[in-house]
Design an enzyme around this catalytic site. Sequence first.
Site, PDB file in Angstrom:
ATOM      1  N   GLN A   1      -4.085  -7.050  -6.107  1.00 24.66           N
ATOM      2  CA  GLN A   1      -4.458  -7.623  -4.813  1.00 24.66           C
ATOM      3  C   GLN A   1      -5.848  -7.132  -4.387  1.00 24.66           C
ATOM      4  O   GLN A   1      -6.103  -5.928  -4.316  1.00 24.66           O
ATOM      5  CB  GLN A   1      -3.440  -7.284  -3.723  1.00 24.66           C
ATOM      6  CG  GLN A   1      -3.689  -8.200  -2.504  1.00 24.66           C
ATOM      7  CD  GLN A   1      -2.879  -7.864  -1.282  1.00 24.66           C
ATOM      8  OE1 GLN A   1      -2.777  -6.705  -0.899  1.00 24.66           O
ATOM      9  NE2 GLN A   1      -2.295  -8.870  -0.660  1.00 24.66           N
TER      10      GLN A   1
ATOM     11  N   ARG B   1      -3.235 -15.100  -0.602  1.00 22.90           N
ATOM     12  CA  ARG B   1      -2.180 -14.748   0.356  1.00 22.90           C
ATOM     13  C   ARG B   1      -2.668 -15.003   1.779  1.00 22.90           C
ATOM     14  O   ARG B   1      -3.768 -14.572   2.142  1.00 22.90           O
ATOM     15  CB  ARG B   1      -1.797 -13.269   0.208  1.00 22.90           C
ATOM     16  CG  ARG B   1      -0.554 -12.914   1.005  1.00 22.90           C
ATOM     17  CD  ARG B   1      -0.026 -11.519   0.703  1.00 22.90           C
ATOM     18  NE  ARG B   1       1.425 -11.537   0.777  1.00 22.90           N
ATOM     19  CZ  ARG B   1       2.186 -10.536   1.218  1.00 22.90           C
ATOM     20  NH1 ARG B   1       1.641  -9.402   1.601  1.00 22.90           N
ATOM     21  NH2 ARG B   1       3.497 -10.638   1.267  1.00 22.90           N
TER      22      ARG B   1
ATOM     23  N   GLY C   1      -5.788 -12.692   2.096  1.00 26.49           N
ATOM     24  CA  GLY C   1      -6.331 -13.392   3.261  1.00 26.49           C
ATOM     25  C   GLY C   1      -5.424 -13.264   4.476  1.00 26.49           C
ATOM     26  O   GLY C   1      -5.508 -14.071   5.402  1.00 26.49           O
ATOM     27  N   ALA C   2      -4.540 -12.234   4.465  1.00 26.66           N
ATOM     28  CA  ALA C   2      -3.464 -12.164   5.468  1.00 26.66           C
ATOM     29  C   ALA C   2      -3.594 -10.936   6.362  1.00 26.66           C
ATOM     30  O   ALA C   2      -4.519 -10.129   6.233  1.00 26.66           O
ATOM     31  CB  ALA C   2      -2.119 -12.131   4.740  1.00 26.66           C
TER      32      ALA C   2
ATOM     33  N   THR D   1       0.845  -1.194   0.000  1.00 22.29           N
ATOM     34  CA  THR D   1       0.000   0.000   0.000  1.00 22.29           C
ATOM     35  C   THR D   1       0.875   1.236   0.000  1.00 22.29           C
ATOM     36  O   THR D   1       1.825   1.341   0.773  1.00 22.29           O
ATOM     37  CB  THR D   1      -0.875  -0.031   1.267  1.00 22.29           C
ATOM     38  OG1 THR D   1      -1.796  -1.102   1.105  1.00 22.29           O
ATOM     39  CG2 THR D   1      -1.611   1.259   1.486  1.00 22.29           C
TER      40      THR D   1
ATOM     41  N   TYR E   1      -6.764  -8.689   8.158  1.00 19.74           N
ATOM     42  CA  TYR E   1      -7.857  -8.002   7.479  1.00 19.74           C
ATOM     43  C   TYR E   1      -9.072  -8.934   7.370  1.00 19.74           C
ATOM     44  O   TYR E   1      -9.094  -9.988   7.975  1.00 19.74           O
ATOM     45  CB  TYR E   1      -7.358  -7.445   6.139  1.00 19.74           C
ATOM     46  CG  TYR E   1      -6.279  -6.410   6.380  1.00 19.74           C
ATOM     47  CD1 TYR E   1      -6.605  -5.176   6.943  1.00 19.74           C
ATOM     48  CD2 TYR E   1      -4.932  -6.687   6.160  1.00 19.74           C
ATOM     49  CE1 TYR E   1      -5.623  -4.234   7.233  1.00 19.74           C
ATOM     50  CE2 TYR E   1      -3.946  -5.749   6.455  1.00 19.74           C
ATOM     51  CZ  TYR E   1      -4.298  -4.529   6.989  1.00 19.74           C
ATOM     52  OH  TYR E   1      -3.336  -3.604   7.290  1.00 19.74           O
TER      53      TYR E   1
ATOM     54  N   GLY F   1       9.197  -6.917  -0.381  1.00 18.37           N
ATOM     55  CA  GLY F   1       8.424  -5.692  -0.272  1.00 18.37           C
ATOM     56  C   GLY F   1       9.326  -4.475  -0.213  1.00 18.37           C
ATOM     57  O   GLY F   1       9.597  -3.823  -1.228  1.00 18.37           O
ATOM     58  N   ARG F   2       9.814  -4.182   0.992  1.00 18.21           N
ATOM     59  CA  ARG F   2      10.510  -2.917   1.209  1.00 18.21           C
ATOM     60  C   ARG F   2      11.695  -2.686   0.277  1.00 18.21           C
ATOM     61  O   ARG F   2      11.939  -1.555  -0.157  1.00 18.21           O
ATOM     62  CB  ARG F   2      10.914  -2.802   2.686  1.00 18.21           C
ATOM     63  CG  ARG F   2       9.710  -2.515   3.569  1.00 18.21           C
ATOM     64  CD  ARG F   2       9.956  -2.845   5.020  1.00 18.21           C
ATOM     65  NE  ARG F   2      10.001  -4.287   5.249  1.00 18.21           N
ATOM     66  CZ  ARG F   2      10.112  -4.846   6.441  1.00 18.21           C
ATOM     67  NH1 ARG F   2      10.224  -4.094   7.511  1.00 18.21           N
ATOM     68  NH2 ARG F   2      10.118  -6.165   6.566  1.00 18.21           N
TER      69      ARG F   2
HETATM   70  C1  LIG Z   1       4.628   0.069   3.020  1.00 15.40           C
HETATM   71  C2  LIG Z   1       4.071  -1.325   3.083  1.00 15.40           C
HETATM   72  C3  LIG Z   1       2.774  -1.566   2.646  1.00 15.40           C
HETATM   73  C4  LIG Z   1       2.255  -2.869   2.666  1.00 15.40           C
HETATM   74  N1  LIG Z   1       0.993  -3.094   2.141  1.00 15.40           N
HETATM   75  C5  LIG Z   1       0.550  -4.363   2.005  1.00 15.40           C
HETATM   76  C6  LIG Z   1      -0.651  -4.627   1.296  1.00 15.40           C
HETATM   77  O1  LIG Z   1      -1.341  -3.727   0.762  1.00 15.40           O
HETATM   78  N2  LIG Z   1      -1.048  -5.931   1.198  1.00 15.40           N
HETATM   79  C7  LIG Z   1      -0.331  -6.959   1.763  1.00 15.40           C
HETATM   80  O2  LIG Z   1      -0.725  -8.112   1.651  1.00 15.40           O
HETATM   81  N3  LIG Z   1       0.831  -6.725   2.421  1.00 15.40           N
HETATM   82  C8  LIG Z   1       1.300  -5.464   2.534  1.00 15.40           C
HETATM   83  N4  LIG Z   1       2.529  -5.235   3.118  1.00 15.40           N
HETATM   84  C9  LIG Z   1       3.363  -6.386   3.559  1.00 15.40           C
HETATM   85  C10 LIG Z   1       4.363  -6.762   2.448  1.00 15.40           C
HETATM   86  O3  LIG Z   1       3.695  -7.342   1.341  1.00 15.40           O
HETATM   87  C11 LIG Z   1       5.436  -7.766   2.945  1.00 15.40           C
HETATM   88  O4  LIG Z   1       4.780  -8.917   3.444  1.00 15.40           O
HETATM   89  C12 LIG Z   1       6.315  -7.180   4.021  1.00 15.40           C
HETATM   90  O5  LIG Z   1       6.786  -5.897   3.647  1.00 15.40           O
HETATM   91  C13 LIG Z   1       7.526  -8.080   4.322  1.00 15.40           C
HETATM   92  O6  LIG Z   1       8.379  -8.205   3.220  1.00 15.40           O
HETATM   93  P1  LIG Z   1       9.790  -7.390   3.171  1.00 15.40           P
HETATM   94  O7  LIG Z   1      10.586  -7.815   4.397  1.00 15.40           O
HETATM   95  O8  LIG Z   1      10.437  -7.830   1.892  1.00 15.40           O
HETATM   96  O9  LIG Z   1       9.453  -5.933   3.184  1.00 15.40           O
HETATM   97  C14 LIG Z   1       3.040  -3.945   3.150  1.00 15.40           C
HETATM   98  C15 LIG Z   1       4.336  -3.672   3.620  1.00 15.40           C
HETATM   99  C16 LIG Z   1       4.859  -2.396   3.572  1.00 15.40           C
HETATM  100  C17 LIG Z   1       6.282  -2.171   4.027  1.00 15.40           C
END
Ligand SMILES: Cc1cc2nc3c(=O)[nH]c(=O)nc-3n(C[C@H](O)[C@H](O)[C@H](O)COP(=O)(O)O)c2cc1C
Length: 368
Positions: free
Chosen positions: A100, A229, A178-179, A26, A182, A315-316
């Site tokens: 998603q 998910r 599904g994670a 997000t 939420y 993600g990050r």
């Molecule tokens: C800024 C941000 C927004 C996120 N938004 C979502 C989201 O919309 N849907 C989701 O399933 N996970 C979301 N996540 C979780 C990420 O998909 C991921 O599981 C998490 O960042 C861990 O991975 P990483 O260590 O590579 O960052 C978000 C994470 C971050 C950092």
Amino acid sequence: MTSPLLLPYDGPHLTLPNRIAMAPMTRGRADDVTGVPHPLTAEYYAQRAAAGLIVTEGIWPTVLGKGGPGIPGLVTDAQVDGWHAVTEGVHAAGGTIFAQLWHVGRMTHPLNLPDGAAPVAPSPVRIEGEPIYTNQGNLAHVTPRAMTTAEAEATIADFAAEARNAVRAGFDGVEVHGANGYLIQQFLAENTNRRTDRFGGSRAGRLRFALDVVEAVAAEIGPGRVGLRISPHNPENEIAEEDPQGTYRALVDAVDPLGLAYLHVIERGAYGALADLRPRWSGTLIGNFNGTEPTSQRAGEQVLAAGLADLFSYGRLFISNPDLPARFATGAPLNAHVPGLVYGGDAEGYTDYPALGDRVGSAVRSLS
Ligand SMILES: Cc1cc2nc3c(=O)[nH]c(=O)nc-3n(C[C@H](O)[C@H](O)[C@H](O)COP(=O)(O)O)c2cc1C
């Protein structure tokens, strides 16, 4: 030796140039009134199209599922058009992109919803701890209103309609969220589902909403275009799962025969979800770790080398490294992301992180 993350993947429904997925994130930049993605969103995802697979940020299937300011929807024609520009950009850059589907359930606030509506959830169980972000800052949660059985059924239909809109918008598929505490996990978890209708009351009842959503979405656009998910035992957003092994084994056993595009498992908590669920899942499995620090290249490689997943999502690292696969391939230094620029705003902290070939990127490389 080539990193296992960089090997091509040829799965039942996915043929990808590498095994690196961009995890859903997000970014809070959609137009808050219309729910249309930001004009720069197409560029943002196109910059990241070297990921084997992109999963977009969560997108609501009904405005009641909107979790905060600037979260996009996929309901109106204008939203579909906005996302169409995104899929065109990613496809032109050679990428694959899934949308998603995200309903937040109780994880919102009347200020984030039309006409100050109360958040809806399986049961009226309020979040006691962390506040919720609104356009008036962080506020205490309100007690959500329990969905009626008819509302739960209508919400399942909303997910299916969103999937249809995703295909109209040119997405290659969808991921059902599904994670992370939420709506769907609120139905799965004992502490947030106290219902006595067919969507609660027993393990089978708690699984029913998740299964109905996945089945409805798969019936709408075909199972090969649907991912799911999950984050077993993740305590985020005040979820308390008493029996994660029982719940998620049963869920995976029920979903596996549908032949979905993939299962996306966030490993968090003490349960050891990847090792437990991998042998039960016959399709493509995407692993993800969610810790305090961004997950490292090495961590993903270890998961793939151990055979615990086929793909691994980041993600990050993708926020600040649009060309993450090239950096993994070359061992180039990684840009750190600026935490204050993650949510909301415009290009800054969104589309202005440099790739290796960019002027700033070359400067970094020549210094190293
Ligand atoms: C800024 C941000 C927004 C996120 N938004 C979502 C989201 O919309 N849907 C989701 O399933 N996970 C979301 N996540 C979780 C990420 O998909 C991921 O599981 C998490 O960042 C861990 O991975 P990483 O260590 O590579 O960052 C978000 C994470 C971050 C950092």
